[in-house]
Design a protein around this motif. Structure first.
Motif, mmCIF file in Angstrom:
data_model
loop_
_atom_site.group_PDB
_atom_site.id
_atom_site.type_symbol
_atom_site.label_atom_id
_atom_site.label_comp_id
_atom_site.label_asym_id
_atom_site.label_seq_id
_atom_site.Cartn_x
_atom_site.Cartn_y
_atom_site.Cartn_z
ATOM 1 N N ARG A 188 0.921 -1.121 0.101
ATOM 2 C CA ARG A 188 0.027 -0.177 0.019
ATOM 3 C C ARG A 188 0.926 1.291 -0.013
ATOM 4 O O ARG A 188 1.786 1.481 0.853
ATOM 5 C CB ARG A 188 -0.881 -0.100 1.526
ATOM 6 N N PRO A 189 0.754 2.158 -0.920
ATOM 7 C CA PRO A 189 1.438 3.203 -0.919
ATOM 8 C C PRO A 189 1.371 3.999 0.424
ATOM 9 O O PRO A 189 0.220 4.274 0.845
ATOM 10 C CB PRO A 189 0.873 4.095 -2.054
ATOM 11 N N VAL A 190 2.227 4.772 1.002
ATOM 12 C CA VAL A 190 2.504 5.768 2.184
ATOM 13 C C VAL A 190 1.754 6.937 1.914
ATOM 14 O O VAL A 190 1.761 7.574 0.777
ATOM 15 C CB VAL A 190 3.864 5.867 2.438
ATOM 16 N N GLY A 191 0.911 7.265 2.727
ATOM 17 C CA GLY A 191 0.365 8.679 2.878
ATOM 18 C C GLY A 191 -0.583 9.323 1.737
ATOM 19 O O GLY A 191 -0.711 10.424 1.673
ATOM 20 N N ILE A 192 -1.390 8.342 1.206
ATOM 21 C CA ILE A 192 -2.310 8.528 -0.045
ATOM 22 C C ILE A 192 -3.759 9.044 0.762
ATOM 23 O O ILE A 192 -4.245 7.741 1.495
ATOM 24 C CB ILE A 192 -2.223 7.732 -1.009
ATOM 25 N N CYS A 193 -4.322 9.976 0.558
ATOM 26 C CA CYS A 193 -5.534 10.196 1.165
ATOM 27 C C CYS A 193 -6.643 10.082 0.040
ATOM 28 O O CYS A 193 -6.472 10.906 -0.947
ATOM 29 C CB CYS A 193 -5.432 11.876 1.880
ATOM 30 N N LEU A 194 -7.788 9.154 0.077
ATOM 31 C CA LEU A 194 -8.431 8.948 -0.947
ATOM 32 C C LEU A 194 -9.674 9.612 -0.665
ATOM 33 O O LEU A 194 -10.860 9.513 -1.627
ATOM 34 C CB LEU A 194 -8.730 7.506 -0.910
ATOM 35 N N ASP A 195 -9.779 10.928 -0.066
ATOM 36 C CA ASP A 195 -11.244 11.296 0.486
ATOM 37 C C ASP A 195 -11.818 12.034 -0.805
ATOM 38 O O ASP A 195 -13.057 12.152 -0.994
ATOM 39 C CB ASP A 195 -10.959 12.409 1.638
ATOM 40 N N SER A 196 -10.883 12.624 -1.724
ATOM 41 C CA SER A 196 -11.306 13.295 -3.051
ATOM 42 C C SER A 196 -10.178 13.381 -3.960
ATOM 43 O O SER A 196 -9.245 12.815 -3.600
ATOM 44 C CB SER A 196 -11.773 14.634 -2.670
ATOM 45 N N THR A 197 -10.660 13.614 -5.335
ATOM 46 C CA THR A 197 -9.506 13.980 -6.274
ATOM 47 C C THR A 197 -8.581 14.510 -5.764
ATOM 48 O O THR A 197 -7.351 14.552 -5.933
ATOM 49 C CB THR A 197 -10.252 13.932 -7.512
ATOM 50 N N ALA A 198 -9.068 15.820 -5.268
ATOM 51 C CA ALA A 198 -7.921 16.927 -4.696
ATOM 52 C C ALA A 198 -7.158 16.223 -3.682
ATOM 53 O O ALA A 198 -5.870 16.647 -3.667
ATOM 54 C CB ALA A 198 -8.712 18.130 -4.348
ATOM 55 N N SER A 199 -7.596 15.690 -2.631
ATOM 56 C CA SER A 199 -6.750 14.969 -1.606
ATOM 57 C C SER A 199 -5.833 13.874 -2.187
ATOM 58 O O SER A 199 -4.542 13.916 -1.844
ATOM 59 C CB SER A 199 -7.546 14.437 -0.441
ATOM 60 N N ILE A 200 -6.244 13.192 -3.114
ATOM 61 C CA ILE A 200 -5.371 12.249 -3.825
ATOM 62 C C ILE A 200 -4.238 13.085 -4.587
ATOM 63 O O ILE A 200 -3.201 12.821 -4.268
ATOM 64 C CB ILE A 200 -6.060 11.181 -4.722
ATOM 65 N N LEU A 201 -4.512 14.012 -5.123
ATOM 66 C CA LEU A 201 -3.317 14.995 -5.916
ATOM 67 C C LEU A 201 -2.465 15.492 -4.945
ATOM 68 O O LEU A 201 -1.412 15.147 -4.888
ATOM 69 C CB LEU A 201 -3.910 15.885 -6.955
ATOM 70 N N GLU A 202 -2.779 16.028 -3.827
ATOM 71 C CA GLU A 202 -2.008 16.786 -2.947
ATOM 72 C C GLU A 202 -1.346 15.347 -2.201
ATOM 73 O O GLU A 202 -0.059 15.958 -1.902
ATOM 74 C CB GLU A 202 -3.239 17.476 -1.850
ATOM 75 N N SER A 203 -1.808 14.531 -1.722
ATOM 76 C CA SER A 203 -1.102 13.513 -1.038
ATOM 77 C C SER A 203 -0.033 13.016 -1.683
ATOM 78 O O SER A 203 0.931 12.564 -1.468
ATOM 79 C CB SER A 203 -1.835 12.602 -0.446
ATOM 80 N N VAL A 204 -0.261 12.544 -2.990
ATOM 81 C CA VAL A 204 0.883 12.130 -4.012
ATOM 82 C C VAL A 204 1.837 13.201 -4.437
ATOM 83 O O VAL A 204 3.098 12.528 -4.157
ATOM 84 C CB VAL A 204 -0.199 11.577 -5.509
ATOM 85 N N ASN A 205 1.502 14.289 -4.367
ATOM 86 C CA ASN A 205 2.385 15.334 -4.508
ATOM 87 C C ASN A 205 3.203 15.410 -3.669
ATOM 88 O O ASN A 205 4.642 15.913 -3.518
ATOM 89 C CB ASN A 205 1.663 16.687 -4.855
ATOM 90 N N ARG A 206 2.747 15.376 -2.230
ATOM 91 C CA ARG A 206 3.472 15.490 -1.134
ATOM 92 C C ARG A 206 4.549 14.314 -0.923
ATOM 93 O O ARG A 206 5.674 14.508 -0.295
ATOM 94 C CB ARG A 206 2.759 15.889 0.131
#
Length: 188
Positions: free
Chosen positions: A89-107
């Motif tokens: 499982r990838p670390v730190g990915i937030c699946l709450d919304s497309t925006a939260s996914i993008l933000e957490s992948v970017n981080r």
């Protein structure tokens, strides 16, 4: 629908699956289901060389079929195991919304790959997030030769069908572009 229930049973099980999104992409995706919520599924992807190669986050609503006992599944799983690959499982990915996914992948990852297959099935955009709102994203563009080249258009989050990260191609771009983590070990 049966797909969400099937995906729930597959999370964290070391079982190769093949996912189809026939309405938006003729190419199946093969890998392990490593995380999901009611809207999104995270796949640890297997490439054609039978290695685990990054992640794809898909909208569950786009899935048309999940093959959970593929014809060559046992072979794939044994080959991956013998090569030392195990789904994670990838670390730190937030699946709450497309925006939260993008933000957490970017981080947590040096690059993010955005697909808008319903609009342009033959292209994706790879880069870092420049501006993110509840409805849109603009990426700082990285070219296929690992050069920063301005910014993407403003993409509607509703048009994003697949968010990819952590693959070998992105790793090659990261290395050539010399993208480094910040002091915290993340990517800001």
């Amino acid at each position: 629908r049966m797909i969400p229930q099937l995906l729930r049973r597959l999370v964290g099980k070391n079982v190769i699956v093949i996912l189809l999104r026939e309405k938006i992409d003729p190419q199946p995706l093969t890998g392990y289901v490593v995380d999901l919520n009611s809207d999104f599924v995270v796949i640890h992807c297997m490439n054609d060389d039978i290695i685990l190669d990054g992640y794809a986050i898909l909208r569950i609503q786009d899935l048309t079929f999940v093959e959970h006992k593929p014809k060559h599944g046992a072979f794939y799983m044994e080959a991956l195991k013998l090569r030392g690959y195990a789904p994670e499982r990838p670390v730190g990915i937030c699946l709450d919304s497309t925006a939260s996914i993008l933000e957490s992948v970017n981080r947590h990852y040096p690059l993010v790959t955005v697909h808008r297959e319903g609009i342009r099935n033959d292209e994706c955009t790879i880069g870092r997030i420049e501006k993110l709102t509840d409805k849109t994203v603009i990426l700082k563009w990285l070219t296929p030769s690992a050069r920063w080249d301005g910014y993407s258009p403003r993409y509607r989050l509703a048009d994003i069908t697949n968010i990819g990260f952590g693959c070998l191609y992105e790793d090659a771009l990261t290395r050539v572009a010399r993208i480094q983590p910040d002091e915290s070990g993340g990517y800001g």
